[in-house]
Scaffold this active site. Structure first.
Site, mmCIF file in Angstrom:
data_model
loop_
_atom_site.group_PDB
_atom_site.id
_atom_site.type_symbol
_atom_site.label_atom_id
_atom_site.label_comp_id
_atom_site.label_asym_id
_atom_site.label_seq_id
_atom_site.Cartn_x
_atom_site.Cartn_y
_atom_site.Cartn_z
ATOM 1 N N VAL A 129 0.805 -1.220 0.000
ATOM 2 C CA VAL A 129 0.000 0.000 0.000
ATOM 3 C C VAL A 129 0.838 1.270 0.000
ATOM 4 O O VAL A 129 0.292 2.363 -0.129
ATOM 5 C CB VAL A 129 -0.956 0.041 1.215
ATOM 6 C CG1 VAL A 129 -1.990 -1.054 1.129
ATOM 7 C CG2 VAL A 129 -0.192 -0.012 2.528
ATOM 8 N N TYR A 130 2.133 1.150 0.153
ATOM 9 C CA TYR A 130 2.981 2.347 0.132
ATOM 10 C C TYR A 130 3.010 2.904 -1.288
ATOM 11 O O TYR A 130 3.657 2.338 -2.186
ATOM 12 C CB TYR A 130 4.398 2.031 0.600
ATOM 13 C CG TYR A 130 4.540 1.684 2.074
ATOM 14 C CD1 TYR A 130 3.469 1.787 2.952
ATOM 15 C CD2 TYR A 130 5.759 1.247 2.576
ATOM 16 C CE1 TYR A 130 3.613 1.455 4.296
ATOM 17 C CE2 TYR A 130 5.912 0.926 3.928
ATOM 18 C CZ TYR A 130 4.836 1.033 4.771
ATOM 19 O OH TYR A 130 4.977 0.712 6.115
ATOM 20 N N SER A 131 2.310 4.018 -1.477
ATOM 21 C CA SER A 131 2.264 4.707 -2.772
ATOM 22 C C SER A 131 1.846 3.768 -3.901
ATOM 23 O O SER A 131 2.449 3.753 -4.978
ATOM 24 C CB SER A 131 3.614 5.358 -3.079
ATOM 25 O OG SER A 131 3.981 6.270 -2.062
#
Length: 344
Positions: free
Chosen positions: A61-63
């Site tokens: 989900v990071y970026s």
């Protein structure tokens, strides 16, 4: 660099690891963290490896997966020198199959992460949040298959409630499945809730803590003090709504003590806050982040020295808060305290 066993496993990890949430940053949260491109990420990884930091943590989900992609490109040609930890389970889209850890979602998430990271295995796969909709037997069987296939080496969780984590460990024992060996948790001098339930559980169940946001979401950088406004360049202006809460007076009391210890040691406030964490039970690795080389080198200065017992006691006292029920009587009444002496 000191290395520790990750929980009750054979995996050795450095006491400091690097959080790659700043890689490829975009959006209101991750964009405020940082937006290192491949070249800058490669330089930061060079510095980490020179210092003995070889564990790099990211998440799908990071970026929107950009962090994994940048990390994969930045370690290309030296994959055997690094350990990669990634997380999955949080929503990555609006569809019914875009969240959670069902068998189908988990297998697809791992395949997608391997593709973005451009690697054939994940050293540590962590479930980013508890999914109440997936039976624990289904989850453990799926993880077992991923480990048996060689695509995943070790498994852990992040931000799990204690009862759900214990249920999973017990089910793993009952069915002969792979046990979790890590719990990625929020823990800092201004956030010690981990100690009440999750730390004793980690001791009992052989779980190593990987600590996220060890500087209290940027509040322990030395830039925030009593009667001083948040600096203009602080990411807290954009991200405070996402941060674990802390009362102002509690924060200032801790920072006052950090300042006093800094004056005694010649170390910076962040270095002292990180060093304190490295002394805590169950902590295997503290995840540091950095938007640039200067921040990274400062954080790396948290190792190679020790706080004195008096300094630790002062920090303990300043950061202490009364835990919630049912732990309150154990702190307030002598009879309870004798039954369950504190770990720390």
């Amino acid at each position: 660099m000191e290395y520790r066993q990750l929980g009750a496993s054979g995996l050795r990890v450095p006491v400091l690891s690097f959080g790659a949430g700043t890689f490829g940053g975009s959006g209101p949260l991750f964009g405020a963290w940082g937006n290192s491109d491949v070249d800058e990420a490669r330089r930061l990884i060079d510095i980490c490896l020179e210092a003995g930091v070889n564990l790099f943590d990211t998440a799908d989900v990071y970026s929107d997966g950009a962090s994994e992609r940048v990390l994969g490109q930045a370690v290309k040609g030296r994959r055997d020198q690094v350990l990669i930890s990634t997380k999955t389970g949080l929503p990555t889209g609006d569809g019914p199959a875009d969240w959670g850890v069902s068998r189908a979602r988990l297998i697809r998430a791992v395949e997608d992460a391997l593709r973005r990271l451009d690697t054939d295995h994940i050293d540590l796969l962590q479930l980013h949040a508890y999914d109440a909709s997936t039976p624990v037997e289904e989850l453990l069987a799926t993880l077992d298959g991923l480990v048996a296939s060689g695509k995943v080496r070790y498994t852990g969780v992040s931000n799990y409630p204690g009862w759900a984590l214990m249920k999973a460990q017990a089910a793993a024992d009952r069915h002969g499945r792979t046990r979790f060996v890590a719990h990625q948790v929020y823990y800092s001098l201004i956030g010690r809730a981990y100690e009440a339930d999750l730390m004793p559980l980690a001791v009992d169940q052989g779980l190593g803590a990987l600590v996220w946001s060890p500087l209290g979401w940027g509040r322990l950088t030395g830039k925030i003090r009593r009667d001083t406004p948040i600096p203009a360049g602080s990411r807290l202006h954009q991200t405070a709504a996402f941060a674990p809460p802390v009362e102002d007076e509690h924060l200032y009391r801790v920072v006052d003590t950090l300042d006093a210890v800094a004056a005694e040691t010649g170390k910076t406030v962040p270095q002292i806050a990180l060093n304190w964490l490295l002394r805590r039970p169950t902590v295997a690795s503290v995840i540091i982040g950095a938007r640039n080389e200067a921040q990274l080198r400062q954080n790396l200065g948290a190792v190679g020295w020790s706080l004195t017992p008096d300094q630790v006691a002062a920090l303990d006292a300043a950061s202490d808060v009364l835990p919630p029920y049912p732990h309150t009587p154990y702190r307030q009444q002598a009879g309870f305290a004798r039954l369950n002496p504190p770990l720390v």
